[in-house]
Scaffold this motif. Structure first.
Motif, mmCIF file in Angstrom:
data_model
loop_
_atom_site.group_PDB
_atom_site.id
_atom_site.type_symbol
_atom_site.label_atom_id
_atom_site.label_comp_id
_atom_site.label_asym_id
_atom_site.label_seq_id
_atom_site.Cartn_x
_atom_site.Cartn_y
_atom_site.Cartn_z
ATOM 1 N N PHE A 55 0.926 -1.223 0.243
ATOM 2 C CA PHE A 55 0.051 0.050 0.177
ATOM 3 C C PHE A 55 1.228 0.962 -0.265
ATOM 4 O O PHE A 55 1.929 1.009 0.947
ATOM 5 C CB PHE A 55 -0.957 -0.007 1.257
ATOM 6 N N ASP A 56 0.226 1.962 -1.333
ATOM 7 C CA ASP A 56 1.536 3.481 -0.715
ATOM 8 C C ASP A 56 0.320 3.610 -2.038
ATOM 9 O O ASP A 56 -0.406 3.974 -2.237
ATOM 10 C CB ASP A 56 2.879 3.517 -1.915
ATOM 11 N N GLU A 57 1.562 5.454 -1.690
ATOM 12 C CA GLU A 57 0.661 6.428 -2.558
ATOM 13 C C GLU A 57 0.824 6.367 -4.241
ATOM 14 O O GLU A 57 2.409 6.324 -3.618
ATOM 15 C CB GLU A 57 1.512 7.940 -1.500
ATOM 16 N N CYS A 58 -0.054 6.658 -4.631
ATOM 17 C CA CYS A 58 0.388 7.448 -5.893
ATOM 18 C C CYS A 58 0.995 7.922 -6.404
ATOM 19 O O CYS A 58 0.933 9.400 -5.961
ATOM 20 C CB CYS A 58 -1.141 7.054 -7.057
ATOM 21 N N MET A 59 2.395 7.994 -7.373
ATOM 22 C CA MET A 59 3.155 9.384 -7.225
ATOM 23 C C MET A 59 3.712 9.859 -9.121
ATOM 24 O O MET A 59 4.217 10.770 -9.245
ATOM 25 C CB MET A 59 4.595 8.222 -7.436
ATOM 26 N N HIS A 60 2.113 9.328 -10.307
ATOM 27 C CA HIS A 60 1.669 9.863 -11.000
ATOM 28 C C HIS A 60 2.462 9.976 -12.593
ATOM 29 O O HIS A 60 2.534 9.337 -12.801
ATOM 30 C CB HIS A 60 1.393 11.497 -10.659
ATOM 31 N N ASP A 61 4.343 10.582 -11.601
ATOM 32 C CA ASP A 61 4.811 10.626 -13.322
ATOM 33 C C ASP A 61 5.479 8.798 -12.746
ATOM 34 O O ASP A 61 5.709 7.957 -12.644
ATOM 35 C CB ASP A 61 6.284 10.855 -12.359
ATOM 36 N N ARG A 62 5.725 8.328 -14.424
ATOM 37 C CA ARG A 62 5.984 7.108 -14.957
ATOM 38 C C ARG A 62 7.586 7.425 -15.898
ATOM 39 O O ARG A 62 7.560 8.297 -16.538
ATOM 40 C CB ARG A 62 4.638 6.494 -15.895
ATOM 41 N N ASN A 63 8.282 5.855 -15.578
ATOM 42 C CA ASN A 63 9.183 6.169 -16.565
ATOM 43 C C ASN A 63 8.552 5.407 -17.705
ATOM 44 O O ASN A 63 7.617 5.200 -18.110
ATOM 45 C CB ASN A 63 9.994 4.907 -16.063
ATOM 46 N N PHE A 64 9.833 5.499 -19.076
ATOM 47 C CA PHE A 64 9.476 4.292 -20.191
ATOM 48 C C PHE A 64 8.616 3.181 -20.257
ATOM 49 O O PHE A 64 7.650 3.730 -21.530
ATOM 50 C CB PHE A 64 10.473 4.864 -20.978
ATOM 51 N N TRP A 65 8.605 2.880 -19.686
ATOM 52 C CA TRP A 65 7.274 0.998 -18.725
ATOM 53 C C TRP A 65 7.156 1.887 -18.722
ATOM 54 O O TRP A 65 6.147 0.553 -18.136
ATOM 55 C CB TRP A 65 8.747 0.351 -18.341
ATOM 56 N N GLY A 66 6.490 2.583 -17.819
ATOM 57 C CA GLY A 66 4.855 2.679 -16.916
ATOM 58 C C GLY A 66 5.256 2.477 -15.747
ATOM 59 O O GLY A 66 3.816 2.349 -15.453
ATOM 60 N N ASP A 67 6.220 2.191 -15.281
ATOM 61 C CA ASP A 67 6.116 2.207 -13.710
ATOM 62 C C ASP A 67 6.127 3.846 -13.092
ATOM 63 O O ASP A 67 7.392 4.506 -13.500
ATOM 64 C CB ASP A 67 7.934 1.316 -13.356
ATOM 65 N N GLU A 68 5.993 4.010 -11.988
ATOM 66 C CA GLU A 68 5.502 5.232 -11.813
ATOM 67 C C GLU A 68 7.078 5.101 -11.313
ATOM 68 O O GLU A 68 8.275 4.488 -10.190
ATOM 69 C CB GLU A 68 5.084 4.678 -9.967
ATOM 70 N N TYR A 69 8.075 6.142 -10.343
ATOM 71 C CA TYR A 69 9.185 6.873 -10.230
ATOM 72 C C TYR A 69 9.702 5.890 -8.798
ATOM 73 O O TYR A 69 10.395 5.638 -8.418
ATOM 74 C CB TYR A 69 9.501 8.084 -10.301
ATOM 75 N N LEU A 70 8.597 5.766 -7.547
ATOM 76 C CA LEU A 70 8.456 5.527 -6.645
ATOM 77 C C LEU A 70 9.006 3.903 -7.286
ATOM 78 O O LEU A 70 9.681 3.596 -6.357
ATOM 79 C CB LEU A 70 7.418 5.480 -4.975
ATOM 80 N N GLN A 71 8.056 3.386 -7.726
ATOM 81 C CA GLN A 71 8.639 1.804 -8.596
ATOM 82 C C GLN A 71 10.502 1.703 -9.112
ATOM 83 O O GLN A 71 10.489 0.584 -8.088
ATOM 84 C CB GLN A 71 7.387 1.062 -8.878
ATOM 85 N N VAL A 72 10.775 2.906 -9.465
ATOM 86 C CA VAL A 72 12.092 2.594 -9.935
ATOM 87 C C VAL A 72 13.186 2.581 -8.980
ATOM 88 O O VAL A 72 13.916 2.262 -8.574
ATOM 89 C CB VAL A 72 11.924 3.823 -11.046
ATOM 90 N N ASP A 73 12.485 4.033 -7.738
ATOM 91 C CA ASP A 73 13.589 3.532 -6.777
ATOM 92 C C ASP A 73 13.085 2.265 -6.011
ATOM 93 O O ASP A 73 14.066 2.060 -5.468
ATOM 94 C CB ASP A 73 12.793 4.820 -5.989
ATOM 95 N N ILE A 74 12.428 2.183 -5.773
ATOM 96 C CA ILE A 74 11.927 0.677 -5.264
ATOM 97 C C ILE A 74 13.036 -0.657 -5.649
ATOM 98 O O ILE A 74 13.597 -0.868 -5.312
ATOM 99 C CB ILE A 74 10.552 -0.230 -4.990
ATOM 100 N N ASN A 75 13.043 -0.969 -6.997
ATOM 101 C CA ASN A 75 13.611 -1.330 -7.815
ATOM 102 C C ASN A 75 15.065 -1.378 -7.837
ATOM 103 O O ASN A 75 16.125 -2.077 -7.526
ATOM 104 C CB ASN A 75 13.722 -1.252 -9.177
ATOM 105 N N GLU A 76 15.469 -0.356 -7.911
ATOM 106 C CA GLU A 76 17.133 0.107 -7.725
ATOM 107 C C GLU A 76 17.195 0.175 -5.737
ATOM 108 O O GLU A 76 18.698 -0.573 -5.917
ATOM 109 C CB GLU A 76 17.350 2.109 -7.888
ATOM 110 N N ALA A 77 16.445 0.250 -5.452
ATOM 111 C CA ALA A 77 17.200 -0.217 -4.280
ATOM 112 C C ALA A 77 17.329 -1.630 -3.896
ATOM 113 O O ALA A 77 17.646 -2.093 -3.211
ATOM 114 C CB ALA A 77 15.855 0.057 -3.081
ATOM 115 N N MET A 78 16.014 -2.241 -3.996
ATOM 116 C CA MET A 78 16.144 -3.741 -4.407
ATOM 117 C C MET A 78 17.068 -4.405 -4.820
ATOM 118 O O MET A 78 17.776 -5.233 -4.384
ATOM 119 C CB MET A 78 14.886 -4.396 -4.539
#
Length: 175
Positions: free
Chosen positions: A53-76
């Protein structure tokens, strides 16, 4: 007290973690149920997946992932790097590979490479949340205006069909 069961089906992608906003599907399940006040439990039995459960971050990358999801991927990626070769991690060992190969079907044959997903298991274990529970009040999930429920499949090796179980319990309105 009434209990309502249903499922949400997902199709994951390969090559990167697969994120899915399931908020609208959950709201639909609440509407379909006859439960006005109670709780909803959302769960996944897949060992390489998480619900969060998280907040919608609106901005997305080329693949359609929200920026917070990109940040999560980089941390993981720093914590549990994507498995690129056998023996990168201790698992899977020979016994698990033998067991995994025995599970194959004609439609989904098992191959050794499909078990090189230790990073997905570690990420799922760290990220956690095989289930989430929310309050339902007046047929509305109580999560705030920016809250979203996401499902992520950490296993990047292949596309998969995934199932999320939904159970809603509470007061049933009889008309």
């Amino acid at each position: 007290m009434a209990v309502y069961f249903n499922e949400i089906s997902m199709h994951s992608i390969k090559g990167r973690p697969s994120y899915h906003d399931i908020t609208d599907e959950i709201k639909k399940k609440i509407e379909e149920s006859s439960i006005t006040n109670g709780c909803i439990v959302i769960t996944s039995a897949h060992t390489t997946c998480s619900l969060y459960f998280d907040e919608c971050m609106h901005d997305r990358n080329f693949w359609g992932d929200e920026y917070l999801q990109v940040d999560i991927n980089e941390a993981m990626e720093k914590i549990a790097p994507t498995m690129k070769t056998e023996n990168q991690y201790h698992s899977p060992g020979p016994e698990h590979i033998k067991f995994g190969l025995s599970l194959g079907t004609k439609e989904y044959p098992s191959e050794k490479w499909t078990m090189l997903n230790t990073d997905a298991h570690i990420r799922s274990s760290i990220f956690g949340s095989p289930s989430l529970t929310f309050i339902v009040k007046d047929k509305k999930i109580q999560m705030g205006s920016l809250g979203k429920v996401y499902f992520v499949d950490w296993d990047q090796l292949r596309e998969r069909d995934r199932t999320i179980q939904v159970m809603i319990m509470g007061e049933q309105v009889v008309l």
